[in-house]
Design a protein around this motif. Structure first.
Motif, PDB file in Angstrom:
ATOM      1  N   LYS A  63      60.691  44.399  31.003  1.00 33.58           N
ATOM      2  CA  LYS A  63      61.132  45.526  31.815  1.00 33.58           C
ATOM      3  C   LYS A  63      62.626  45.734  31.601  1.00 33.58           C
ATOM      4  CE  LYS A  63      60.733  48.693  34.941  1.00 33.58           C
ATOM      5  NZ  LYS A  63      60.504  49.997  34.400  1.00 33.58           N
ATOM      6  N   ARG A  64      62.981  46.869  31.012  1.00 36.34           N
ATOM      7  CA  ARG A  64      64.369  47.221  30.773  1.00 36.34           C
ATOM      8  C   ARG A  64      64.655  48.557  31.453  1.00 36.34           C
ATOM      9  NH1 ARG A  64      67.197  43.167  29.338  1.00 36.34           N
ATOM     10  NH2 ARG A  64      68.491  44.195  27.846  1.00 36.34           N
ATOM     11  N   THR A  65      65.861  48.707  31.941  1.00 35.75           N
ATOM     12  CA  THR A  65      66.287  49.945  32.574  1.00 35.75           C
ATOM     13  C   THR A  65      67.252  50.652  31.626  1.00 35.75           C
ATOM     14  OG1 THR A  65      66.065  48.944  34.749  1.00 35.75           O
ATOM     15  CG2 THR A  65      67.427  50.931  34.590  1.00 35.75           C
ATOM     16  N   THR A  91      78.868  43.958  23.257  1.00 33.61           N
ATOM     17  CA  THR A  91      78.055  44.029  24.468  1.00 33.61           C
ATOM     18  C   THR A  91      76.588  44.166  24.086  1.00 33.61           C
ATOM     19  OG1 THR A  91      79.893  45.097  25.628  1.00 33.61           O
ATOM     20  CG2 THR A  91      77.718  45.255  26.659  1.00 33.61           C
ATOM     21  N   PRO A  92      75.795  43.106  24.234  1.00 30.02           N
ATOM     22  CA  PRO A  92      74.396  43.158  23.796  1.00 30.02           C
ATOM     23  C   PRO A  92      73.546  44.188  24.530  1.00 30.02           C
ATOM     24  CG  PRO A  92      74.931  40.982  24.714  1.00 30.02           C
ATOM     25  CD  PRO A  92      76.177  41.811  24.766  1.00 30.02           C
ATOM     26  N   GLU A  93      73.910  44.525  25.751  1.00 28.75           N
ATOM     27  CA  GLU A  93      73.145  45.516  26.520  1.00 28.75           C
ATOM     28  C   GLU A  93      73.301  46.937  25.989  1.00 28.75           C
ATOM     29  OE1 GLU A  93      74.186  42.005  28.937  1.00 28.75           O
ATOM     30  OE2 GLU A  93      75.425  43.448  27.884  1.00 28.75           O
ATOM     31  N   GLU A 111      70.623  49.208  27.864  1.00 35.78           N
ATOM     32  CA  GLU A 111      69.283  48.801  28.279  1.00 35.78           C
ATOM     33  C   GLU A 111      69.448  47.444  28.950  1.00 35.78           C
ATOM     34  OE1 GLU A 111      65.915  49.617  25.779  1.00 35.78           O
ATOM     35  OE2 GLU A 111      67.155  50.917  24.521  1.00 35.78           O
ATOM     36  N   THR A 112      69.303  47.460  30.287  1.00 36.37           N
ATOM     37  CA  THR A 112      69.582  46.265  31.077  1.00 36.37           C
ATOM     38  C   THR A 112      68.377  45.894  31.935  1.00 36.37           C
ATOM     39  OG1 THR A 112      70.492  47.564  32.899  1.00 36.37           O
ATOM     40  CG2 THR A 112      72.038  46.847  31.214  1.00 36.37           C
ATOM     41  N   TYR A 118      73.626  46.772  34.834  1.00 37.14           N
ATOM     42  CA  TYR A 118      74.406  47.807  34.139  1.00 37.14           C
ATOM     43  C   TYR A 118      75.765  47.965  34.819  1.00 37.14           C
ATOM     44  CZ  TYR A 118      76.419  52.416  33.964  1.00 37.14           C
ATOM     45  OH  TYR A 118      77.328  53.440  33.924  1.00 37.14           O
ATOM     46  N   GLN A 119      75.764  48.112  36.158  1.00 39.65           N
ATOM     47  CA  GLN A 119      77.012  48.353  36.878  1.00 39.65           C
ATOM     48  C   GLN A 119      77.977  47.182  36.727  1.00 39.65           C
ATOM     49  OE1 GLN A 119      77.813  51.419  38.340  1.00 39.65           O
ATOM     50  NE2 GLN A 119      79.811  50.448  38.177  1.00 39.65           N
TER      51      GLN A 119
END
Length: 158
Positions: A63-65, A91-93, A111-112, A118-119
């Protein structure tokens, strides 16, 4: 490197189906297997073909946002862009980042695991002094289309 119509057809087919067999690829471009495969190897060696991979549906694996962010930097100097782009690369995200013209400097895709994650990354970027003047966050509610674009075959012989 000059690409002819056979090279362009090879690239178009491989961009859609990287697992195609040598014989099917040769048949699709109307060449015998050996010259077709030599062309593929030449394209690989020249760096035109960077690699092969599977496009994974991330929602089925983990599940990624996804979050898109518009970022404007405070100053527009080479050092500012380099500092920001270095942070993006580390930044891997961040799964995608493009520099754009017209009032915004960058569009960045995160994609976090969550909006909170993310924030926290954005907050860290602000604390790190990357020169972010302003940012606008867009939370993805659904993916409408996700695909690899076809290559445009511009040749006079087709």
């Amino acid at each position: 490197m000059k690409l002819d119509r056979y090279d362009l057809k090879i690239l178009d087919i491989l961009s859609r189906d990287g697992r195609i067999t040598k014989s099917k690829l040769a048949e699709a471009i109307n060449l015998s297997v050996s010259p077709c495969w030599e062309r593929v190897r030449r394209l690989e060696k020249a760096g035109v073909i960077e690699g092969y991979g599977a496009r994974i549906n991330p929602t089925l694996v983990v599940k990624r946002t996804p979050v898109w962010v518009q970022i404007e930097l405070a100053t527009h100097q080479a050092a500012s862009f380099a500092r920001f782009e270095k942070a993006v690369a580390e930044t891997p995200e961040v799964t995608e980042c493009v520099a754009v013209g017209g009032g915004v400097d960058y569009l960045v895709k995160f994609e976090t695991d969550s909006i909170d994650a993310y924030q926290r990354t954005i907050d860290a970027w602000l604390v790190d002094g990357l020169g972010i003047e302003r940012y606008f966050t867009y939370i993805v509610t659904k993916t409408v289309k996700r695909t690899t674009p076809p290559l445009s075959l511009h040749d006079d012989e087709s």
